[in-house]
Design a protein around this motif. Structure first.
Motif, mmCIF file in Angstrom:
data_model
loop_
_atom_site.group_PDB
_atom_site.id
_atom_site.type_symbol
_atom_site.label_atom_id
_atom_site.label_comp_id
_atom_site.label_asym_id
_atom_site.label_seq_id
_atom_site.Cartn_x
_atom_site.Cartn_y
_atom_site.Cartn_z
ATOM 1 N N PHE A 98 -3.796 8.818 -2.011
ATOM 2 C CA PHE A 98 -3.836 9.293 -0.810
ATOM 3 C C PHE A 98 -5.099 8.873 -0.195
ATOM 4 O O PHE A 98 -5.933 8.390 -0.704
ATOM 5 N N VAL A 138 1.522 4.091 1.310
ATOM 6 C CA VAL A 138 1.200 5.140 2.194
ATOM 7 C C VAL A 138 2.704 5.540 2.619
ATOM 8 O O VAL A 138 3.174 5.039 3.260
ATOM 9 N N ARG A 173 0.835 6.182 9.568
ATOM 10 C CA ARG A 173 1.291 5.103 8.856
ATOM 11 C C ARG A 173 0.047 4.654 8.144
ATOM 12 O O ARG A 173 -1.134 5.003 8.369
ATOM 13 N N GLY A 174 0.057 3.392 6.936
ATOM 14 C CA GLY A 174 -0.845 3.011 6.691
ATOM 15 C C GLY A 174 -1.477 1.937 7.508
ATOM 16 O O GLY A 174 -1.250 1.609 8.569
ATOM 17 N N TRP A 187 -6.244 4.390 -1.140
ATOM 18 C CA TRP A 187 -4.987 4.690 -1.267
ATOM 19 C C TRP A 187 -4.633 4.195 -2.643
ATOM 20 O O TRP A 187 -3.812 5.051 -3.437
ATOM 21 N N GLY A 222 -6.928 11.834 7.696
ATOM 22 C CA GLY A 222 -6.456 11.792 6.140
ATOM 23 C C GLY A 222 -7.450 12.578 5.175
ATOM 24 O O GLY A 222 -8.181 13.494 5.547
ATOM 25 N N ARG A 251 5.046 7.204 5.167
ATOM 26 C CA ARG A 251 5.050 7.340 6.739
ATOM 27 C C ARG A 251 5.358 8.971 7.168
ATOM 28 O O ARG A 251 6.711 9.323 6.720
ATOM 29 N N TRP A 305 -4.517 8.029 7.099
ATOM 30 C CA TRP A 305 -3.391 7.255 7.681
ATOM 31 C C TRP A 305 -4.192 6.759 9.212
ATOM 32 O O TRP A 305 -4.855 7.297 9.615
ATOM 33 N N ILE A 350 0.790 -1.085 -0.173
ATOM 34 C CA ILE A 350 0.038 0.051 -0.022
ATOM 35 C C ILE A 350 0.765 1.076 0.241
ATOM 36 O O ILE A 350 1.810 1.406 1.087
ATOM 37 N N ARG A 359 -7.741 7.709 12.862
ATOM 38 C CA ARG A 359 -7.265 7.803 11.466
ATOM 39 C C ARG A 359 -7.713 9.082 11.210
ATOM 40 O O ARG A 359 -8.722 9.698 11.481
#
Length: 144
Positions: free
Chosen positions: A74, A14, A25-26, A69, A92, A16, A77, A12, A90
């Motif tokens: 995007f 994502v 993080r993912g 993602w 994002g 960090r 996270w 994935i 979470r």
């Protein structure tokens, strides 16, 4: 909770990110219990389409975060508390169908509430979105 067996076929994408108190993080399988508890909580999910009725529905929501993602580059996270290693929420970017701009949003789990962590993460993500993704216009609709 037992998750379906993972076959690591794709990573994935994502990035960090870190703040003073958080690792952004993912999503990882170890987060599923915290996400499920959040998604089944009527109070916490009241204005975001919840709660879900089953673990199966929570699994679908968990997978949608990963899919976002993969599709958009995007998404949300997972916020990991540096001190405890615990997933606390979470935060994002979402690109909802039919919305005028991408959204900067958040879901805070019980362990992450009332500590300013959503704000800390949102500032970091907002800066990342503008600098690295060219997303300098974000919305955050909030129910009154």
């Amino acid at each position: 909770m037992t998750l379906p067996r993972q076959t690591p076929a794709l990573e994935i994408p994502v990035p960090r990110l870190e703040t003073a108190r958080l690792v952004l993080r993912g999503p990882e399988g170890r987060d599923f219990d915290a996400v499920t508890e959040f998604m089944m909580d009527a109070g916490r999910t009241r204005y975001i389409g919840g709660p879900v009725a089953s673990v199966f529905d929570a699994w679908g929501g968990f997978c949608r975060v990963i899919g976002h993602w993969m599709w958009n580059g995007f998404g949300f996270w997972t916020l990991e508390d540096k001190a405890s290693g615990q997933a606390v929420g979470r935060v994002g970017l979402l690109n909802h169908a039919g919305w005028p701009e991408p959204e900067l949003g958040w879901h805070m789990f019980a362990a992450g509430e009332g500590r300013g962590l959503a704000h800390e993460a949102a500032l970091t993500i907002r800066d990342f979105a503008a600098r690295d993704l060219g997303l300098d216009r974000l919305i955050s609709p909030i129910h009154p």
